[in-house]
Design a protein around this motif. Structure first.
Motif, PDB file in Angstrom:
ATOM      1  N   ILE A 127       0.836  -1.202   0.000  1.00 14.97           N
ATOM      2  CA  ILE A 127       0.000   0.000   0.000  1.00 14.97           C
ATOM      3  C   ILE A 127       0.869   1.250   0.000  1.00 14.97           C
ATOM      4  O   ILE A 127       0.624   2.204  -0.740  1.00 14.97           O
ATOM      5  CB  ILE A 127      -0.947  -0.002   1.218  1.00 14.97           C
ATOM      6  CG1 ILE A 127      -1.990  -1.116   1.074  1.00 14.97           C
ATOM      7  CG2 ILE A 127      -1.632   1.357   1.363  1.00 14.97           C
ATOM      8  CD1 ILE A 127      -2.814  -1.352   2.332  1.00 14.97           C
ATOM      9  N   GLY A 128       1.918   1.259   0.828  1.00 17.02           N
ATOM     10  CA  GLY A 128       2.807   2.415   0.891  1.00 17.02           C
ATOM     11  C   GLY A 128       3.472   2.698  -0.445  1.00 17.02           C
ATOM     12  O   GLY A 128       3.537   3.846  -0.899  1.00 17.02           O
ATOM     13  N   ARG A 129       3.954   1.656  -1.106  1.00 16.79           N
ATOM     14  CA  ARG A 129       4.644   1.840  -2.396  1.00 16.79           C
ATOM     15  C   ARG A 129       3.666   2.282  -3.486  1.00 16.79           C
ATOM     16  O   ARG A 129       4.012   3.098  -4.349  1.00 16.79           O
ATOM     17  CB  ARG A 129       5.339   0.545  -2.790  1.00 16.79           C
ATOM     18  CG  ARG A 129       6.552   0.227  -1.909  1.00 16.79           C
ATOM     19  CD  ARG A 129       7.070  -1.167  -2.132  1.00 16.79           C
ATOM     20  NE  ARG A 129       8.171  -1.479  -1.229  1.00 16.79           N
ATOM     21  CZ  ARG A 129       8.391  -2.671  -0.693  1.00 16.79           C
ATOM     22  NH1 ARG A 129       7.589  -3.691  -0.988  1.00 16.79           N
ATOM     23  NH2 ARG A 129       9.407  -2.848   0.125  1.00 16.79           N
ATOM     24  N   SER A 182       4.002   8.909   8.984  1.00 19.57           N
ATOM     25  CA  SER A 182       5.328   8.541   8.489  1.00 19.57           C
ATOM     26  C   SER A 182       5.399   8.577   6.966  1.00 19.57           C
ATOM     27  O   SER A 182       6.305   9.188   6.382  1.00 19.57           O
ATOM     28  CB  SER A 182       5.699   7.149   8.991  1.00 19.57           C
ATOM     29  OG  SER A 182       6.969   6.759   8.500  1.00 19.57           O
ATOM     30  N   VAL A 183       4.436   7.938   6.317  1.00 21.94           N
ATOM     31  CA  VAL A 183       4.464   7.855   4.850  1.00 21.94           C
ATOM     32  C   VAL A 183       4.252   9.234   4.226  1.00 21.94           C
ATOM     33  O   VAL A 183       4.978   9.634   3.304  1.00 21.94           O
ATOM     34  CB  VAL A 183       3.397   6.863   4.349  1.00 21.94           C
ATOM     35  CG1 VAL A 183       3.259   6.933   2.834  1.00 21.94           C
ATOM     36  CG2 VAL A 183       3.757   5.447   4.784  1.00 21.94           C
ATOM     37  N   ASP A 216      14.497   7.064  -3.181  1.00 26.63           N
ATOM     38  CA  ASP A 216      14.097   5.660  -3.110  1.00 26.63           C
ATOM     39  C   ASP A 216      14.562   5.030  -1.796  1.00 26.63           C
ATOM     40  O   ASP A 216      13.795   4.360  -1.100  1.00 26.63           O
ATOM     41  CB  ASP A 216      14.677   4.871  -4.290  1.00 26.63           C
ATOM     42  CG  ASP A 216      14.054   5.263  -5.617  1.00 26.63           C
ATOM     43  OD1 ASP A 216      12.942   5.828  -5.610  1.00 26.63           O
ATOM     44  OD2 ASP A 216      14.682   5.017  -6.662  1.00 26.63           O
ATOM     45  N   GLU A 217      15.833   5.244  -1.462  1.00 22.57           N
ATOM     46  CA  GLU A 217      16.381   4.656  -0.241  1.00 22.57           C
ATOM     47  C   GLU A 217      15.689   5.201   1.005  1.00 22.57           C
ATOM     48  O   GLU A 217      15.386   4.448   1.942  1.00 22.57           O
ATOM     49  CB  GLU A 217      17.885   4.922  -0.158  1.00 22.57           C
ATOM     50  CG  GLU A 217      18.710   4.147  -1.175  1.00 22.57           C
ATOM     51  CD  GLU A 217      20.189   4.474  -1.076  1.00 22.57           C
ATOM     52  OE1 GLU A 217      20.599   5.080  -0.052  1.00 22.57           O
ATOM     53  OE2 GLU A 217      20.930   4.147  -2.010  1.00 22.57           O
ATOM     54  N   GLU A 218      15.462   6.519   1.023  1.00 24.39           N
ATOM     55  CA  GLU A 218      14.848   7.124   2.208  1.00 24.39           C
ATOM     56  C   GLU A 218      13.413   6.653   2.389  1.00 24.39           C
ATOM     57  O   GLU A 218      12.968   6.398   3.516  1.00 24.39           O
ATOM     58  CB  GLU A 218      14.894   8.655   2.103  1.00 24.39           C
ATOM     59  CG  GLU A 218      16.296   9.226   2.142  1.00 24.39           C
ATOM     60  CD  GLU A 218      17.048   8.876   3.414  1.00 24.39           C
ATOM     61  OE1 GLU A 218      16.435   8.905   4.504  1.00 24.39           O
ATOM     62  OE2 GLU A 218      18.251   8.560   3.322  1.00 24.39           O
ATOM     63  N   PHE A 219      12.681   6.527   1.291  1.00 21.78           N
ATOM     64  CA  PHE A 219      11.302   6.060   1.421  1.00 21.78           C
ATOM     65  C   PHE A 219      11.275   4.618   1.920  1.00 21.78           C
ATOM     66  O   PHE A 219      10.492   4.287   2.822  1.00 21.78           O
ATOM     67  CB  PHE A 219      10.564   6.161   0.083  1.00 21.78           C
ATOM     68  CG  PHE A 219       9.130   5.710   0.186  1.00 21.78           C
ATOM     69  CD1 PHE A 219       8.152   6.558   0.668  1.00 21.78           C
ATOM     70  CD2 PHE A 219       8.764   4.413  -0.175  1.00 21.78           C
ATOM     71  CE1 PHE A 219       6.835   6.129   0.801  1.00 21.78           C
ATOM     72  CE2 PHE A 219       7.456   3.987  -0.052  1.00 21.78           C
ATOM     73  CZ  PHE A 219       6.485   4.845   0.435  1.00 21.78           C
ATOM     74  N   ALA A 263      12.130   4.492   5.654  1.00 25.43           N
ATOM     75  CA  ALA A 263      11.028   4.944   6.497  1.00 25.43           C
ATOM     76  C   ALA A 263       9.889   3.933   6.499  1.00 25.43           C
ATOM     77  O   ALA A 263       9.289   3.646   7.545  1.00 25.43           O
ATOM     78  CB  ALA A 263      10.528   6.304   6.007  1.00 25.43           C
ATOM     79  N   LEU A 264       9.589   3.382   5.323  1.00 22.40           N
ATOM     80  CA  LEU A 264       8.508   2.400   5.225  1.00 22.40           C
ATOM     81  C   LEU A 264       8.844   1.151   6.030  1.00 22.40           C
ATOM     82  O   LEU A 264       7.999   0.619   6.763  1.00 22.40           O
ATOM     83  CB  LEU A 264       8.260   2.043   3.760  1.00 22.40           C
ATOM     84  CG  LEU A 264       7.086   1.097   3.477  1.00 22.40           C
ATOM     85  CD1 LEU A 264       5.763   1.742   3.865  1.00 22.40           C
ATOM     86  CD2 LEU A 264       7.064   0.710   1.992  1.00 22.40           C
ATOM     87  N   ASP A 265      10.084   0.682   5.909  1.00 18.90           N
ATOM     88  CA  ASP A 265      10.499  -0.502   6.647  1.00 18.90           C
ATOM     89  C   ASP A 265      10.419  -0.256   8.151  1.00 18.90           C
ATOM     90  O   ASP A 265       9.948  -1.114   8.915  1.00 18.90           O
ATOM     91  CB  ASP A 265      11.932  -0.878   6.259  1.00 18.90           C
ATOM     92  CG  ASP A 265      12.437  -2.090   7.039  1.00 18.90           C
ATOM     93  OD1 ASP A 265      11.924  -3.208   6.809  1.00 18.90           O
ATOM     94  OD2 ASP A 265      13.333  -1.912   7.891  1.00 18.90           O
ATOM     95  N   LEU A 266      10.854   0.915   8.582  1.00 19.65           N
ATOM     96  CA  LEU A 266      10.859   1.240  10.017  1.00 19.65           C
ATOM     97  C   LEU A 266       9.444   1.245  10.584  1.00 19.65           C
ATOM     98  O   LEU A 266       9.169   0.618  11.614  1.00 19.65           O
ATOM     99  CB  LEU A 266      11.524   2.598  10.228  1.00 19.65           C
ATOM    100  CG  LEU A 266      11.685   3.058  11.683  1.00 19.65           C
ATOM    101  CD1 LEU A 266      12.648   2.151  12.435  1.00 19.65           C
ATOM    102  CD2 LEU A 266      12.188   4.502  11.719  1.00 19.65           C
ATOM    103  N   ILE A 267       8.533   1.938   9.896  1.00 13.55           N
ATOM    104  CA  ILE A 267       7.184   2.073  10.445  1.00 13.55           C
ATOM    105  C   ILE A 267       6.397   0.770  10.330  1.00 13.55           C
ATOM    106  O   ILE A 267       5.651   0.400  11.248  1.00 13.55           O
ATOM    107  CB  ILE A 267       6.431   3.246   9.769  1.00 13.55           C
ATOM    108  CG1 ILE A 267       5.162   3.574  10.541  1.00 13.55           C
ATOM    109  CG2 ILE A 267       6.111   2.946   8.315  1.00 13.55           C
ATOM    110  CD1 ILE A 267       5.396   4.037  11.951  1.00 13.55           C
TER     111      ILE A 267
END
Length: 243
Positions: free
Chosen positions: A109-111, A168-169, A219-222, A225-229
C-alpha cells in the motif's frame, strides 16, 4: 443586391465575415465539450507546469479557452477544484489486493501510494494534505483499516496505527516532493559541494556524518522509512497492542 443575398449577409455568423482571420490554437469561447473531467485535467496541467500556486479559475479557464464563469457549472470555486484534483489522482490509485500478510500488505500500500503521488509530483501536497470526505478520498484509509482489522486490531487500535502510518508515509513523501537541501542533495557535483560545506562546518558530528548527510536518495529514504514504520506496526500487532 438580390433579396436572397441580403438575407445571407444578415444571418452570417460574425466569425465567418469576410476579412476575419481564422482562430488558431484555443477553441472559441464556450465551444467544444466542456466537462468536469476537462476542467480537472486542465487544472492538473497548470499544476504540472506552474505548481499549485499557479491555479486559479482564470488560469484554468484560459487553458481551456473558455470564460472563467463557465467553470462554476462544474466546480464551486478554487478550493473545490483543488479537492477535485486530489480526488482525481486518488481515484487512479490501484490499491493492491490484500494477501493476508500484514507486513506485505502495508508495504504494498505504501509503495502504491507513493507511485500515485509521484505521477504528478507538483500536485503531491494536495494529495497528501487535503482532507477529503468523498468515497474516493476515503478509499485508501478504508483499505489500511481493513488490513489492520483483519490482523486482529480493534477499531480504536487500528485508527491509532493508521494515523501513525500515514504520518510517516505522508511526511516522507512531502519531503520528497518539496524538500530543501537540509535533507541532502541529488547528483555527484551537488553532493561533493554539500559534503565540503559540512566538513568545513567545524562541528565534529557533522564532519563525521558528512558523507551520508551530503547525498540523498528518495528511493532509499522512502524504503527505510517504510520498513521502520511497518516493522514497528507489525511488532506491536504481534504483541497484542502492548506498548
Amino acid at each position: 443586391m438580390r433579396h436572397d443575398e441580403a438575407v445571407t449577409n444578415r444571418t452570417a455568423p460574425a466569425d465567418k465575415q469576410p476579412g476575419t482571420p481564422p482562430r488558431r490554437g484555443r477553441p472559441r469561447k464556450g465551444a467544444g465539450t466542456l466537462t468536469r473531467d476537462a476542467v480537472i485535467g486542465a487544472a492538473i496541467s497548470v499544476i504540472d507546469e506552474e505548481g499549485v500556486e499557479g491555479v486559479s479559475m482564470r488560469t484554468v479557464a484560459r487553458r481551456l479557452g473558455v470564460d472563467a464563469k463557465s467553470l462554476y457549472n462544474y466546480v464551486d470555486g478554487k478550493d473545490h477544484l483543488l479537492d477535485a484534483v486530489a480526488e482525481h489522482i486518488l481515484v487512479g490509485v490501484a490499491l493492491p489486493e490484500p494477501t493476508g500478510s500484514l507486513d506485505a500488505d502495508l508495504r504494498a500500500i505504501g509503495r502504491t501510494f507513493r507511485a500515485a503521488t509521484l505521477t504528478h509530483p507538483r500536485a503531491g501536497a494536495l494529495v497528501l494534505t487535503r482532507q477529503l470526505s468523498s468515497s474516493a478520498g476515503l478509499r485508501p484509509v478504508a483499505t489500511v483499516l481493513s488490513v489492520l482489522r483483519a490482523a486482529g486490531c480493534g477499531p480504536d487500535e487500528a485508527v491509532h496505527l493508521l494515523r501513525t502510518l500515514l504520518a510517516s508515509v505522508i511526511g516522507t513523501l512531502l519531503r520528497e516532493v518539496s524538500a530543501g537541501p537540509t535533507f541532502g542533495v541529488v547528483g555527484p557535483e551537488a553532493t561533493a559541494a554539500r559534503r565540503r560545506d559540512l566538513e568545513d562546518s567545524g562541528l565534529p558530528v557533522l564532519v563525521e556524518a558528512a558523507p551520508y548527510l551530503a547525498r540523498f536518495s528518495h528511493d532509499e529514504e522512502f524504503e527505510y522509512a517504510l520498513d521502520l514504520i511497518v516493522t514497528a506496526v507489525t511488532r506491536k500487532v504481534d504483541d497484542g497492542g502492548r506498548p
